[in-house]
Design a protein around this motif. Structure first.
Motif, PDB file in Angstrom:
ATOM      1  N   UNK A  33       1.086  -1.187   0.423  1.00 34.66           N
ATOM      2  CA  UNK A  33      -0.050   0.368  -0.190  1.00 34.66           C
ATOM      3  C   UNK A  33       1.018   1.680  -0.317  1.00 34.66           C
ATOM      4  N   UNK A  35       0.605   4.871   1.634  1.00 32.00           N
ATOM      5  CA  UNK A  35      -0.772   6.106   2.218  1.00 32.00           C
ATOM      6  C   UNK A  35       0.218   7.735   1.933  1.00 32.00           C
ATOM      7  N   UNK A  45      -5.195   7.023   2.464  1.00 34.00           N
ATOM      8  CA  UNK A  45      -4.659   5.588   1.781  1.00 34.00           C
ATOM      9  C   UNK A  45      -4.664   5.691   0.215  1.00 34.00           C
ATOM     10  N   UNK A  48      -3.550  -0.091  -3.799  1.00 37.21           N
ATOM     11  CA  UNK A  48      -3.312  -1.355  -2.691  1.00 37.21           C
ATOM     12  C   UNK A  48      -2.824  -2.028  -4.004  1.00 37.21           C
ATOM     13  N   UNK A  55      -5.668  -1.428  -7.200  1.00 46.25           N
ATOM     14  CA  UNK A  55      -7.073  -0.301  -6.148  1.00 46.25           C
ATOM     15  C   UNK A  55      -6.318   0.631  -6.479  1.00 46.25           C
ATOM     16  N   UNK A  90       4.126   7.092   3.711  1.00 45.23           N
ATOM     17  CA  UNK A  90       4.088   5.701   4.296  1.00 45.23           C
ATOM     18  C   UNK A  90       4.078   4.576   2.923  1.00 45.23           C
ATOM     19  N   UNK A 102      -1.590  -3.865   9.348  1.00 41.56           N
ATOM     20  CA  UNK A 102      -0.924  -4.010   8.445  1.00 41.56           C
ATOM     21  C   UNK A 102       0.346  -3.142   8.833  1.00 41.56           C
ATOM     22  N   UNK A 104       4.174  -0.655   8.687  1.00 46.58           N
ATOM     23  CA  UNK A 104       4.240   0.729   7.809  1.00 46.58           C
ATOM     24  C   UNK A 104       5.789   0.849   8.022  1.00 46.58           C
ATOM     25  N   UNK A 105       6.290   0.985   6.675  1.00 44.99           N
ATOM     26  CA  UNK A 105       7.377   1.796   6.496  1.00 44.99           C
ATOM     27  C   UNK A 105       7.317   3.069   7.431  1.00 44.99           C
TER      28      UNK A 105
ATOM     29  N   UNK B  35      -4.676   1.542  15.769  1.00 45.08           N
ATOM     30  CA  UNK B  35      -3.063   2.100  15.556  1.00 45.08           C
ATOM     31  C   UNK B  35      -2.312   3.406  16.554  1.00 45.08           C
ATOM     32  N   UNK B  42       6.729   6.091  12.312  1.00 45.49           N
ATOM     33  CA  UNK B  42       5.500   5.133  11.646  1.00 45.49           C
ATOM     34  C   UNK B  42       4.336   4.645  12.289  1.00 45.49           C
ATOM     35  N   UNK B  43       2.734   4.311  11.780  1.00 46.08           N
ATOM     36  CA  UNK B  43       1.750   3.856  12.756  1.00 46.08           C
ATOM     37  C   UNK B  43       2.321   2.213  12.610  1.00 46.08           C
ATOM     38  N   UNK B  45       0.738  -1.231  14.545  1.00 48.38           N
ATOM     39  CA  UNK B  45      -0.769  -1.569  14.616  1.00 48.38           C
ATOM     40  C   UNK B  45      -0.595  -1.974  16.543  1.00 48.38           C
ATOM     41  N   UNK B  98      -8.051  -2.087   2.867  1.00 48.40           N
ATOM     42  CA  UNK B  98      -7.753  -0.520   2.409  1.00 48.40           C
ATOM     43  C   UNK B  98      -8.541   0.337   4.125  1.00 48.40           C
ATOM     44  N   UNK B  99      -7.889   0.327   4.648  1.00 46.67           N
ATOM     45  CA  UNK B  99      -7.891   1.404   6.134  1.00 46.67           C
ATOM     46  C   UNK B  99      -8.618   2.405   5.451  1.00 46.67           C
TER      47      UNK B  99
END
Lengths: 113, 111
Positions: A33, A35, A45, A48, A55, A90, A102, A104-105, B35, B42-43, B45, B98-99
């Protein structure tokens, strides 16, 4: 060792330029993904992607295009940069059976002058 | 459209308990996530609720009521390192990955 990595960490550029941000994950995840987090910290977002489907968030300008050379990479290419593109970008990834969880980087801080 | 609301900022004292609320109006709701995001990072979880009820994980718990479109994140025994933004996010049926994120609640923990 880093699960999701992005380069560069900081990117300062002029309006009108074209730039790319790279993302790599070594978790074996199927979906990746992108963001965008704006100055008000609102995380939205953009794309994805897995090996079957891309998407796109319909609000993303077509100046932004994701490119995936393989399952572990999803790069973000931006054409004709604008001031409003300044934000933190991100990358994230998720496993096939837990797409919602998810990872994240560290983010790429883009500043367009 | 989709709408997620949470308070912009909260302040609490070290050692106390704080509850961060999140309400949502979405079509095709699937699940709700929390999150944590420290400044400049970064976020990460924290929790995921898909059924009504309370999910406990150490000092953090998350609650969901699907009928009310409501969730909360409960943080116990607050520590200074809990100072961060807490992001509520929902996933929808058919696009679970897709959040859709709320704008986040910035929590400041004071001694």
């Amino acid at each position: 060792d880093t699960a999701v990595s992005q380069t560069p960490k900081y990117l300062v550029t002029q309006m009108g330029n074209d730039k790319s941000i790279k993302c790599e994950q070594n978790l074996g995840h199927d979906t990746m993904y992108w963001y965008k987090q704006d100055s008000k910290k609102f995380l939205k977002i953009m794309f994805s992607y897995n090996n079957k489907e891309l998407i796109i968030n319909e609000t993303v300008p077509n100046r932004f295009s994701p490119k995936s050379p393989d399952k572990a990479h999803l790069n973000l290419h931006i054409n004709s940069l604008e001031l409003g593109d300044s934000a933190v970008y991100f990358c994230a990834s998720s496993p096939r059976d837990r797409e919602e969880t998810q990872y994240f980087g560290p983010g790429t801080r883009l500043l367009v002058l | 459209g989709q709408n997620i609301d949470q308070p912009t900022e909260m302040t609490a004292t070290e050692g106390a308990i704080v509850q961060i609320n999140c309400t949502y109006q979405t079509s095709g709701f699937n699940g709700l996530f929390w999150y944590q995001q420290h400044a400049g990072e970064a976020p990460t979880f924290l929790s995921y609720n898909v059924l009504d009820g309370l999910e406990e994980k150490g000092r953090f718990s998350s609650f969901l009521s699907r009928s009310k479109g409501y969730s909360y994140l409960l943080l116990k025994e607050l520590q200074m390192k809990d100072s961060a933004s807490y992001l509520c996010a929902v996933s929808l049926w058919g696009s679970q990955g897709n959040l859709i994120f709320g704008k986040g609640t910035k929590l400041s923990v004071k001694p």
